[in-house]
Write a protein that holds these residues in place. Structure first.
Motif, PDB file in Angstrom:
ATOM      1  N   LEU A  40       0.842  -1.201   0.000  1.00  0.00           N
ATOM      2  CA  LEU A  40       0.000   0.000   0.000  1.00  0.00           C
ATOM      3  C   LEU A  40       0.873   1.246   0.000  1.00  0.00           C
ATOM      4  CD1 LEU A  40      -2.682   1.500   0.223  1.00  0.00           C
ATOM      5  CD2 LEU A  40      -2.582   1.166   2.716  1.00  0.00           C
ATOM      6  N   TRP A  41       1.932   1.241   0.811  1.00  0.00           N
ATOM      7  CA  TRP A  41       2.863   2.379   0.850  1.00  0.00           C
ATOM      8  C   TRP A  41       3.569   2.536  -0.500  1.00  0.00           C
ATOM      9  CZ3 TRP A  41       8.104   3.157   0.244  1.00  0.00           C
ATOM     10  CH2 TRP A  41       8.595   4.390   0.698  1.00  0.00           C
ATOM     11  N   MET A  42       3.931   1.433  -1.139  1.00  0.00           N
ATOM     12  CA  MET A  42       4.567   1.483  -2.449  1.00  0.00           C
ATOM     13  C   MET A  42       3.659   2.166  -3.469  1.00  0.00           C
ATOM     14  SD  MET A  42       6.121  -2.405  -2.303  1.00  0.00           S
ATOM     15  CE  MET A  42       6.257  -2.614  -4.077  1.00  0.00           C
ATOM     16  N   ARG A  43       2.373   1.806  -3.443  1.00  0.00           N
ATOM     17  CA  ARG A  43       1.436   2.428  -4.383  1.00  0.00           C
ATOM     18  C   ARG A  43       1.312   3.931  -4.112  1.00  0.00           C
ATOM     19  NH1 ARG A  43      -1.285  -2.551  -3.654  1.00  0.00           N
ATOM     20  NH2 ARG A  43      -2.623  -1.702  -2.016  1.00  0.00           N
ATOM     21  N   LYS A  44       1.251   4.296  -2.832  1.00  0.00           N
ATOM     22  CA  LYS A  44       1.165   5.715  -2.480  1.00  0.00           C
ATOM     23  C   LYS A  44       2.406   6.467  -2.957  1.00  0.00           C
ATOM     24  CE  LYS A  44      -1.750   5.414   1.678  1.00  0.00           C
ATOM     25  NZ  LYS A  44      -1.793   5.693   3.138  1.00  0.00           N
ATOM     26  N   ALA A  45       3.564   5.869  -2.760  1.00  0.00           N
ATOM     27  CA  ALA A  45       4.809   6.513  -3.193  1.00  0.00           C
ATOM     28  C   ALA A  45       4.821   6.686  -4.705  1.00  0.00           C
ATOM     29  CB  ALA A  45       6.010   5.686  -2.735  1.00  0.00           C
ATOM     30  N   HIS A  46       4.402   5.660  -5.429  1.00  0.00           N
ATOM     31  CA  HIS A  46       4.357   5.743  -6.891  1.00  0.00           C
ATOM     32  C   HIS A  46       3.398   6.836  -7.338  1.00  0.00           C
ATOM     33  CE1 HIS A  46       4.329   4.404 -11.070  1.00  0.00           C
ATOM     34  NE2 HIS A  46       3.007   4.493 -11.025  1.00  0.00           N
ATOM     35  N   GLU A  47       2.212   6.883  -6.732  1.00  0.00           N
ATOM     36  CA  GLU A  47       1.217   7.883  -7.117  1.00  0.00           C
ATOM     37  C   GLU A  47       1.688   9.303  -6.805  1.00  0.00           C
ATOM     38  OE1 GLU A  47      -2.143   6.527  -4.957  1.00  0.00           O
ATOM     39  OE2 GLU A  47      -2.516   4.811  -6.297  1.00  0.00           O
ATOM     40  N   ALA A  48       2.564   9.437  -5.797  1.00  0.00           N
ATOM     41  CA  ALA A  48       3.096  10.758  -5.447  1.00  0.00           C
ATOM     42  C   ALA A  48       4.264  11.166  -6.342  1.00  0.00           C
ATOM     43  CB  ALA A  48       3.539  10.770  -3.988  1.00  0.00           C
ATOM     44  N   GLY A  49       4.691  10.270  -7.227  1.00  0.00           N
ATOM     45  CA  GLY A  49       5.758  10.609  -8.165  1.00  0.00           C
ATOM     46  C   GLY A  49       7.115  10.028  -7.852  1.00  0.00           C
ATOM     47  N   SER A  50       7.252   9.318  -6.723  1.00  0.00           N
ATOM     48  CA  SER A  50       8.529   8.693  -6.401  1.00  0.00           C
ATOM     49  C   SER A  50       8.775   7.501  -7.328  1.00  0.00           C
ATOM     50  CB  SER A  50       8.546   8.209  -4.950  1.00  0.00           C
ATOM     51  OG  SER A  50       8.433   9.281  -4.046  1.00  0.00           O
ATOM     52  N   GLU A  51      10.033   7.279  -7.672  1.00  0.00           N
ATOM     53  CA  GLU A  51      10.387   6.091  -8.442  1.00  0.00           C
ATOM     54  C   GLU A  51      10.609   4.955  -7.449  1.00  0.00           C
ATOM     55  OE1 GLU A  51      12.771   5.410 -12.480  1.00  0.00           O
ATOM     56  OE2 GLU A  51      14.034   6.138 -10.851  1.00  0.00           O
ATOM     57  N   VAL A  52       9.850   3.873  -7.605  1.00  0.00           N
ATOM     58  CA  VAL A  52       9.887   2.741  -6.681  1.00  0.00           C
ATOM     59  C   VAL A  52      10.610   1.577  -7.350  1.00  0.00           C
ATOM     60  CG1 VAL A  52       8.515   1.149  -5.286  1.00  0.00           C
ATOM     61  CG2 VAL A  52       7.728   3.513  -5.629  1.00  0.00           C
ATOM     62  N   LEU A  53      11.520   0.955  -6.608  1.00  0.00           N
ATOM     63  CA  LEU A  53      12.321  -0.154  -7.117  1.00  0.00           C
ATOM     64  C   LEU A  53      12.087  -1.403  -6.280  1.00  0.00           C
ATOM     65  CD1 LEU A  53      15.778   1.692  -7.393  1.00  0.00           C
ATOM     66  CD2 LEU A  53      13.869   1.774  -9.018  1.00  0.00           C
ATOM     67  N   LEU A  54      12.296  -2.563  -6.900  1.00  0.00           N
ATOM     68  CA  LEU A  54      12.288  -3.834  -6.186  1.00  0.00           C
ATOM     69  C   LEU A  54      13.613  -4.547  -6.415  1.00  0.00           C
ATOM     70  CD1 LEU A  54       8.708  -5.286  -6.829  1.00  0.00           C
ATOM     71  CD2 LEU A  54       9.616  -4.387  -4.682  1.00  0.00           C
ATOM     72  N   PRO A  55      14.076  -5.323  -5.417  1.00  0.00           N
ATOM     73  CA  PRO A  55      15.337  -6.057  -5.580  1.00  0.00           C
ATOM     74  C   PRO A  55      15.155  -7.269  -6.487  1.00  0.00           C
ATOM     75  CG  PRO A  55      14.355  -6.557  -3.453  1.00  0.00           C
ATOM     76  CD  PRO A  55      13.494  -5.508  -4.072  1.00  0.00           C
ATOM     77  N   VAL A  56      16.180  -7.547  -7.275  1.00  0.00           N
ATOM     78  CA  VAL A  56      16.169  -8.683  -8.190  1.00  0.00           C
ATOM     79  C   VAL A  56      17.471  -9.455  -8.005  1.00  0.00           C
ATOM     80  CG1 VAL A  56      16.064  -9.422 -10.594  1.00  0.00           C
ATOM     81  CG2 VAL A  56      14.754  -7.413  -9.859  1.00  0.00           C
ATOM     82  N   VAL A  57      17.356 -10.763  -7.771  1.00  0.00           N
ATOM     83  CA  VAL A  57      18.531 -11.633  -7.695  1.00  0.00           C
ATOM     84  C   VAL A  57      18.943 -11.994  -9.117  1.00  0.00           C
ATOM     85  CG1 VAL A  57      19.446 -13.839  -6.897  1.00  0.00           C
ATOM     86  CG2 VAL A  57      17.877 -12.537  -5.436  1.00  0.00           C
ATOM     87  N   ILE A  58      20.116 -11.541  -9.519  1.00  0.00           N
ATOM     88  CA  ILE A  58      20.629 -11.815 -10.862  1.00  0.00           C
ATOM     89  C   ILE A  58      21.458 -13.091 -10.878  1.00  0.00           C
ATOM     90  CG2 ILE A  58      22.038 -10.920 -12.751  1.00  0.00           C
ATOM     91  CD1 ILE A  58      19.410  -9.418 -12.268  1.00  0.00           C
ATOM     92  N   GLU A  59      22.200 -13.298  -9.819  1.00  0.00           N
ATOM     93  CA  GLU A  59      23.096 -14.448  -9.730  1.00  0.00           C
ATOM     94  C   GLU A  59      23.234 -14.836  -8.267  1.00  0.00           C
ATOM     95  OE1 GLU A  59      27.814 -15.483 -10.680  1.00  0.00           O
ATOM     96  OE2 GLU A  59      26.899 -13.646 -11.447  1.00  0.00           O
ATOM     97  N   ARG A  60      23.294 -16.118  -7.989  1.00  0.00           N
ATOM     98  CA  ARG A  60      23.435 -16.607  -6.625  1.00  0.00           C
ATOM     99  C   ARG A  60      24.705 -16.047  -5.986  1.00  0.00           C
ATOM    100  NH1 ARG A  60      21.387 -20.760  -3.519  1.00  0.00           N
ATOM    101  NH2 ARG A  60      22.817 -21.630  -1.953  1.00  0.00           N
ATOM    102  N   ASP A  61      24.581 -15.583  -4.728  1.00  0.00           N
ATOM    103  CA  ASP A  61      25.702 -15.057  -3.941  1.00  0.00           C
ATOM    104  C   ASP A  61      26.333 -13.811  -4.558  1.00  0.00           C
ATOM    105  OD1 ASP A  61      25.361 -17.118  -2.095  1.00  0.00           O
ATOM    106  OD2 ASP A  61      26.759 -18.440  -3.145  1.00  0.00           O
TER     107      ASP A  61
END
Length: 215
Positions: free
Chosen positions: A90-111
């Protein structure tokens, strides 16, 4: 000396290195055992009822809105909740709607260090490592602020996480260090997690009982 019968010192110390840090193997083993036990206890403790979880999450989101004002110029990395972690969507959606750029972590390679990719409420998601949803077409970004989920945290703001070490590897490698905020439910503070050389402390933590500590 040629007649030394002790065998001398080992020719290589690589077996004592963990992620580039020289450590005592027995100490590292003891700390790992302690953390496994505390991690299991704290994960079990956050199995809250639906009502208690909803109230605790609402308090966390209210607290976040106080200490992290929405700002279109700020790039914020957060997380997708797993294993009973506080649900900040819910906070992520609020941040996005307010114009903040929201990121999520992505595992590209183990360790390896994480990457942070752009997210929006309408973006397509796929299952990534450990079946955690990640954006399919998110663009790589560097965050100004990283919100990190806590399993536990100690009085020096060193974090006990899920045990993979991904956040520590990632946060230690930023050229320009972002603001790091740890988020968790109340009751997760420990006297110490016995920090190791690779552990990266939080700049501040926010808990669902209103606790807000800074280094």
């Amino acid at each position: 000396m040629d007649d030394d019968a002790t065998g001398g010192a080992p020719a290589c110390f690589a077996h004592l290195l963990v992620d580039g840090h020289l450590v005592d193997p027995e100490t590292a083993r003891d700390v790992a055992r302690f953390r496994r036990a505390e991690r299991a206890r704290l994960v079990a403790a956050r199995a809250l009822s639906a009502e208690d979880r909803e109230r605790a999450t609402a308090r966390l989101i209210d607290g976040l809105e106080r200490i992290v004002p929405f700002d279109a110029a700020t790039t914020v990395a957060t997380y997708w909740p797993i294993r009973g972690e506080p649900d900040l969507r819910l906070w992520m959606r609020k941040a996005h709607e307010a114009g903040s750029e929201v990121l999520l972590p992505v595992v590209i390679e183990r360790d390896a260090p994480l990457e942070f990719h752009t997210w929006s409420p309408a973006c397509r998601m796929v299952r990534g490592a450990w079946n955690i949803p990640v954006p399919t077409a998110g663009e790589l970004r560097t965050p100004d602020l990283v919100i990190v989920p806590l399993v536990g945290v100690d009085t020096t703001l060193h974090r006990l996480g899920n045990g993979g070490g991904y956040y520590d590897r990632t946060l230690a490698r930023f050229e320009n260090k972002p603001r790091i905020v740890g988020i968790g439910f109340s009751g997760c503070v420990l006297p110490t997690i016995y920090p190791m050389p690779w552990d990266v402390p939080m700049d501040e933590i926010l808990l669902s009982d209103g606790t807000h500590l800074t280094r």
